[in-house]
Design a protein around this motif. Structure first.
Motif, PDB file in Angstrom:
ATOM      1  N   GLU A  49     -18.778 -40.655  19.658  1.00 21.07           N
ATOM      2  CA  GLU A  49     -18.267 -41.718  20.711  1.00 21.07           C
ATOM      3  C   GLU A  49     -17.162 -41.237  21.290  1.00 21.07           C
ATOM      4  O   GLU A  49     -16.936 -41.538  22.538  1.00 21.07           O
ATOM      5  N   ALA A  50     -16.327 -40.797  20.596  1.00 20.68           N
ATOM      6  CA  ALA A  50     -14.993 -40.299  21.071  1.00 20.68           C
ATOM      7  C   ALA A  50     -15.152 -39.445  22.181  1.00 20.68           C
ATOM      8  O   ALA A  50     -14.360 -39.467  23.217  1.00 20.68           O
ATOM      9  N   SER A  51     -16.034 -38.280  21.927  1.00 21.20           N
ATOM     10  CA  SER A  51     -16.040 -37.244  22.901  1.00 21.20           C
ATOM     11  C   SER A  51     -16.806 -37.826  24.365  1.00 21.20           C
ATOM     12  O   SER A  51     -16.412 -37.407  25.606  1.00 21.20           O
ATOM     13  N   ARG A  52     -17.867 -38.640  24.018  1.00 22.74           N
ATOM     14  CA  ARG A  52     -18.267 -39.385  25.174  1.00 22.74           C
ATOM     15  C   ARG A  52     -17.396 -40.212  26.016  1.00 22.74           C
ATOM     16  O   ARG A  52     -17.398 -40.032  27.447  1.00 22.74           O
ATOM     17  N   LEU A  53     -16.684 -40.972  25.634  1.00 21.96           N
ATOM     18  CA  LEU A  53     -15.371 -41.606  25.923  1.00 21.96           C
ATOM     19  C   LEU A  53     -14.436 -40.568  26.954  1.00 21.96           C
ATOM     20  O   LEU A  53     -14.059 -41.079  28.184  1.00 21.96           O
ATOM     21  N   ARG A  54     -14.104 -39.545  26.338  1.00 19.95           N
ATOM     22  CA  ARG A  54     -12.962 -38.631  27.020  1.00 19.95           C
ATOM     23  C   ARG A  54     -13.783 -38.028  28.016  1.00 19.95           C
ATOM     24  O   ARG A  54     -13.138 -37.777  29.097  1.00 19.95           O
ATOM     25  N   GLU A  55     -15.037 -37.530  28.010  1.00 16.41           N
ATOM     26  CA  GLU A  55     -15.733 -36.974  29.114  1.00 16.41           C
ATOM     27  C   GLU A  55     -15.772 -37.853  30.545  1.00 16.41           C
ATOM     28  O   GLU A  55     -15.564 -37.618  31.612  1.00 16.41           O
ATOM     29  N   GLU A  56     -16.074 -39.346  29.960  1.00 15.27           N
ATOM     30  CA  GLU A  56     -16.125 -40.078  31.099  1.00 15.27           C
ATOM     31  C   GLU A  56     -14.927 -40.363  31.797  1.00 15.27           C
ATOM     32  O   GLU A  56     -14.295 -40.476  32.966  1.00 15.27           O
ATOM     33  N   ALA A  57     -13.845 -40.569  30.735  1.00 20.59           N
ATOM     34  CA  ALA A  57     -12.420 -40.555  31.589  1.00 20.59           C
ATOM     35  C   ALA A  57     -11.987 -38.984  32.254  1.00 20.59           C
ATOM     36  O   ALA A  57     -11.366 -39.338  33.289  1.00 20.59           O
ATOM     37  N   THR A 114      -8.665 -47.305  34.720  1.00 19.42           N
ATOM     38  CA  THR A 114     -10.052 -47.132  33.851  1.00 19.42           C
ATOM     39  C   THR A 114      -9.822 -45.992  33.006  1.00 19.42           C
ATOM     40  O   THR A 114     -10.324 -46.079  31.704  1.00 19.42           O
ATOM     41  N   ALA A 115      -9.403 -44.777  33.594  1.00 19.76           N
ATOM     42  CA  ALA A 115      -9.505 -43.386  32.738  1.00 19.76           C
ATOM     43  C   ALA A 115      -8.593 -43.591  31.562  1.00 19.76           C
ATOM     44  O   ALA A 115      -8.709 -43.164  30.499  1.00 19.76           O
ATOM     45  N   PRO A 116      -7.326 -44.141  31.662  1.00 18.86           N
ATOM     46  CA  PRO A 116      -6.382 -44.177  30.583  1.00 18.86           C
ATOM     47  C   PRO A 116      -6.872 -45.183  29.441  1.00 18.86           C
ATOM     48  O   PRO A 116      -6.642 -44.964  28.409  1.00 18.86           O
ATOM     49  N   ALA A 117      -7.627 -46.065  29.899  1.00 17.21           N
ATOM     50  CA  ALA A 117      -8.375 -47.274  29.013  1.00 17.21           C
ATOM     51  C   ALA A 117      -9.460 -46.471  28.225  1.00 17.21           C
ATOM     52  O   ALA A 117      -9.561 -46.631  26.986  1.00 17.21           O
ATOM     53  N   LEU A 118     -10.376 -45.632  29.008  1.00 15.66           N
ATOM     54  CA  LEU A 118     -11.179 -44.754  28.324  1.00 15.66           C
ATOM     55  C   LEU A 118     -10.526 -43.934  27.164  1.00 15.66           C
ATOM     56  O   LEU A 118     -11.049 -43.812  25.975  1.00 15.66           O
ATOM     57  N   ALA A 119      -9.621 -43.190  27.648  1.00 15.24           N
ATOM     58  CA  ALA A 119      -8.988 -42.337  26.668  1.00 15.24           C
ATOM     59  C   ALA A 119      -8.430 -42.853  25.611  1.00 15.24           C
ATOM     60  O   ALA A 119      -8.429 -42.372  24.363  1.00 15.24           O
ATOM     61  N   SER A 120      -7.764 -44.194  25.549  1.00 10.50           N
ATOM     62  CA  SER A 120      -7.064 -44.943  24.552  1.00 10.50           C
ATOM     63  C   SER A 120      -8.214 -45.274  23.735  1.00 10.50           C
ATOM     64  O   SER A 120      -8.185 -45.134  22.422  1.00 10.50           O
ATOM     65  N   LEU A 121      -9.130 -45.488  24.098  1.00  7.97           N
ATOM     66  CA  LEU A 121     -10.087 -46.238  23.163  1.00  7.97           C
ATOM     67  C   LEU A 121     -10.876 -44.890  22.299  1.00  7.97           C
ATOM     68  O   LEU A 121     -11.274 -44.964  21.348  1.00  7.97           O
ATOM     69  N   ALA A 122     -10.899 -43.884  23.048  1.00  3.46           N
ATOM     70  CA  ALA A 122     -11.534 -42.578  22.456  1.00  3.46           C
ATOM     71  C   ALA A 122     -10.817 -42.257  21.048  1.00  3.46           C
ATOM     72  O   ALA A 122     -11.012 -41.708  20.176  1.00  3.46           O
TER      73      ALA A 122
END
Length: 257
Positions: A224-232, A209-217
């Motif tokens: 939104e990109a920063s939010r996704l990276r922080e969740e990753a 899931t973390a790699p998927a979040l980072a890829s979407l970011a």
């Protein structure tokens, strides 16, 4: 960073308790514990054990000799063409992992093993989808042939859908999205990365899931990109920094004076 997929064992309704337990451990980065549950001395059990330990190598950059030993056992117990093909597919993938992670250059071995698997696994067999995906990884990341990689990923994507291999679909979505992003096709990339993330969250595939979040970011705009990276980053820390190669991708750039 391109990474691996095994089959989606344990992810669908009706699976036996053993496979469900293996899946839960695997999805939480506990590959050795999952492998220890599998019965020794059978072709199927030894093959799945080898696949788990090969996957651990790609996510942790450790455990190479244990994966090699498990793979030799699986090769020795394989008797049918499909079993031999599955073992060759894992052999190729272990060699790919060692090469892409710069442990040792085994690209010729990877290419030969995946070619052998293609000769043994018949068209239309469920294992063919995973083989096509891995041939796509080889084409994209080692031989630098994006068009060949795209064709292989699309074959794998179609076959994974036909055989209801939902986890493998999350990988094919991600790799196709990565090629789209490289070509500047942002809408296509966002769709693919979003589908990959959705599937992994629905399956509870935490380690992916973390790699998927980072890829979407990488395909999104701020904030939104920063939010996704922080969740990753949060999930990555939760799993003890696995996958190891994601650490470099998620590390914020050093501040400059």
């Amino acid at each position: 960073m391109a990474y691996t997929a095994m089959s989606g064992d344990g992810t669908t309704a009706g699976d036996d308790p053993l496979q469900t337990a293996v899946w839960r451990l695997r999805s939480r980065a506990c590959w050795a514990d999952a492998a220890a549950l599998l019965p020794p001395g059978t072709a199927a059990g030894s093959m799945q054990r080898a696949a788990l330990l090969v996957e651990r190598c790609l996510y942790t950059e450790q455990g190479w000799q244990e994966a090699e030993d498990a793979l030799r056992t699986a090769e020795a117990l394989a008797h049918s063409d499909e079993e031999r093909g599955a073992a060759a597919c894992e052999r190729g993938h272990l060699a790919y992992a060692a090469t892409v992670l710069r442990v040792r250059d085994r690209v010729d071995e990877a290419r030969a093993a995946l070619g052998r698997a293609a000769a043994l696994i018949p068209p239309g067999a469920p294992a063919r989808a995973l083989l096509d995906f891995r041939r796509g990884l080889l084409a994209e990341n080692l031989t630098r042939a994006p068009q060949a990689a795209r064709a292989a990923y699309r074959r794998a994507h179609t076959a994974a859908a036909e055989h209801s291999d939902t986890l493998l679909l999350s990988f094919t979505w991600r790799q196709l999205a990565g090629l789209a992003l490289r070509d500047g096709e942002l809408a296509e990339a966002r769709q693919g990365f979003s589908e990959s993330l959705r599937i992994r969250e629905e399956l509870g595939y935490l380690v992916g899931t973390a790699p998927a979040l980072a890829s979407l970011a990488d395909a999104e705009t701020e904030p939104e990109a920063s939010r996704l990276r922080e969740e990753a980053r949060r999930l990555h820390r939760l799993l003890g920094g696995v996958p190891t190669w994601l650490t470099r991708h998620l590390t914020p750039p050093a501040a400059t004076a």
